[in-house]
Design an enzyme around this catalytic site. Structure first.
Site, short mmCIF file in Angstrom:
data_model
loop_
_atom_site.label_atom_id
_atom_site.label_comp_id
_atom_site.label_asym_id
_atom_site.label_seq_id
_atom_site.Cartn_x
_atom_site.Cartn_y
_atom_site.Cartn_z
N LYS A 21 11.77 -31.15 20.31
CA LYS A 21 11.30 -32.54 20.30
C LYS A 21 12.41 -33.52 19.91
O LYS A 21 12.44 -34.63 20.44
CB LYS A 21 10.04 -32.72 19.44
CG LYS A 21 10.22 -32.56 17.98
CD LYS A 21 8.90 -32.62 17.24
CE LYS A 21 9.06 -32.11 15.83
NZ LYS A 21 10.12 -32.78 15.04
N ARG A 33 2.11 -35.99 11.69
CA ARG A 33 2.10 -34.54 11.57
C ARG A 33 0.81 -34.05 10.91
O ARG A 33 0.62 -32.85 10.76
CB ARG A 33 3.27 -34.11 10.69
CG ARG A 33 4.45 -33.53 11.46
CD ARG A 33 5.47 -33.13 10.42
NE ARG A 33 6.45 -32.19 10.84
CZ ARG A 33 7.66 -32.49 11.34
NH1 ARG A 33 7.98 -33.73 11.57
NH2 ARG A 33 8.52 -31.55 11.60
N ARG A 69 19.78 -22.56 16.34
CA ARG A 69 19.98 -23.86 15.72
C ARG A 69 20.50 -23.70 14.29
O ARG A 69 21.36 -24.46 13.85
CB ARG A 69 18.67 -24.65 15.72
CG ARG A 69 18.86 -26.08 15.24
CD ARG A 69 17.65 -26.92 15.51
NE ARG A 69 16.66 -26.78 14.47
CZ ARG A 69 15.47 -27.38 14.51
NH1 ARG A 69 15.13 -28.11 15.55
NH2 ARG A 69 14.62 -27.22 13.53
N ARG A 79 21.17 -26.57 9.21
CA ARG A 79 20.15 -27.30 8.46
C ARG A 79 19.59 -26.43 7.35
O ARG A 79 19.29 -25.26 7.57
CB ARG A 79 19.01 -27.71 9.40
CG ARG A 79 19.18 -29.10 9.96
CD ARG A 79 18.16 -29.42 11.01
NE ARG A 79 16.79 -29.33 10.52
CZ ARG A 79 15.76 -29.85 11.17
NH1 ARG A 79 15.95 -30.50 12.29
NH2 ARG A 79 14.54 -29.73 10.70
N ARG A 120 7.39 -23.18 8.30
CA ARG A 120 7.23 -24.45 9.02
C ARG A 120 6.34 -24.28 10.24
O ARG A 120 5.59 -25.18 10.60
CB ARG A 120 8.61 -25.01 9.41
CG ARG A 120 9.38 -25.49 8.17
CD ARG A 120 10.79 -25.86 8.50
NE ARG A 120 10.83 -26.95 9.44
CZ ARG A 120 11.77 -27.12 10.34
NH1 ARG A 120 12.75 -26.27 10.46
NH2 ARG A 120 11.73 -28.16 11.14
P1 AMP Z 1 11.80 -32.66 11.72
O1 AMP Z 1 13.21 -33.10 11.87
O2 AMP Z 1 10.83 -33.49 12.48
O3 AMP Z 1 11.64 -31.19 12.01
O4 AMP Z 1 11.41 -32.85 10.18
C1 AMP Z 1 12.10 -32.12 9.16
C2 AMP Z 1 11.25 -32.10 7.91
O5 AMP Z 1 11.02 -33.44 7.43
C3 AMP Z 1 9.85 -31.51 8.06
O6 AMP Z 1 9.84 -30.09 7.98
C4 AMP Z 1 9.12 -32.16 6.88
O7 AMP Z 1 9.49 -31.54 5.66
C5 AMP Z 1 9.72 -33.57 6.87
N1 AMP Z 1 8.92 -34.48 7.73
C6 AMP Z 1 9.32 -35.09 8.88
N2 AMP Z 1 8.34 -35.83 9.40
C7 AMP Z 1 7.27 -35.68 8.58
C8 AMP Z 1 5.94 -36.17 8.59
N3 AMP Z 1 5.49 -36.96 9.58
N4 AMP Z 1 5.11 -35.80 7.58
C9 AMP Z 1 5.55 -35.01 6.58
N5 AMP Z 1 6.78 -34.50 6.51
C10 AMP Z 1 7.66 -34.82 7.50
#
Ligand code: AMP
Length: 187
Positions: A13, A88, A127, A133, A144
């Protein structure tokens, strides 16, 4: 256009969100990227969320919702935007409806990238090696994916019921998936 993109960790995404936003000339609003920036710059928000993100858990709704409300009110988001990684949870999805109603806006589509579990695991391993990361270790990744299934996948029904869900096959190279997304948006 006002879009969001969702999918399990490793579905692509981030990559697709960036490309679609670029093609449509709209800002990509990635909550994960905003959090990572705050962590790298050791801001108050960054310090608050670092342990949660490293553990693969979700940042509390109230914290993310405040961040997004603020970002969506910025002038560059008025003509359109692509949200990557928000909402989310069902709570966040309702909150987004309220934020948009307050700005006199409506969502045009919720893009869901569909990728099978085996491919996800493979991509996440790659990744982890490339990006390093801190939330990409094998154990955190499993967690996750569970969090996605429990908290985020109910949004598929939420957006399907509203006639906004656009499901796109996320298998294949970046350009193939990108073309699929763009043509499904035209339909
Ligand atoms: P992402 O880059 O979208 O995979 O987000 C990395 C991490 O940021 C996630 O695993 C969550 O810990 C946090 N995070 C990002 N967006 C959200 C959201 N909408 N609600 C809660 N936590 C978030």
């Amino acid at each position: 256009m006002r879009l969001l993109i969702m999918g399990p960790p490793g579905a692509g995404k981030g990559t697709q969100g960036t490309k679609v936003a670029e093609e449509l000339g709209i800002p990509e609003i990635s909550t994960g990227a905003l959090f990572r920036w705050n962590i790298a710059n050791e801001t108050e928000l960054g310090l608050q969320v670092k342990a949660i993100i490293d553990a693969g858990d979700l940042v509390p709704d109230s914290v993310v919702e405040a961040l997004v409300a603020d970002r969506l009110a910025q002038p560059d988001a008025q003509p359109g935007f692509l949200l990557d990684g928000f909402p989310r949870t069902i709570h966040q999805a309702h909150d987004l409806e309220e934020i948009l109603a307050g700005l006199d806006m409506e969502l045009d589509a919720a893009i869901s990238l569909v990728v099978d579990a085996a491919t996800l695991a493979e991509r996440m391993k790659k990744r982890a090696a490339i990006e390093g990361r801190t939330d990409d270790t094998e154990e955190t990744m499993r967690h996750r994916i569970e969090v996605y299934e429990h908290e985020t996948s109910p949004l598929l029904t939420f957006y399907r019921e509203r006639g906004l869900l656009v499901e796109v096959d996320g298998l294949g190279d970046v350009d193939t998936v990108h073309d699929r997304i763009i043509s499904s948006l035209h339909k």
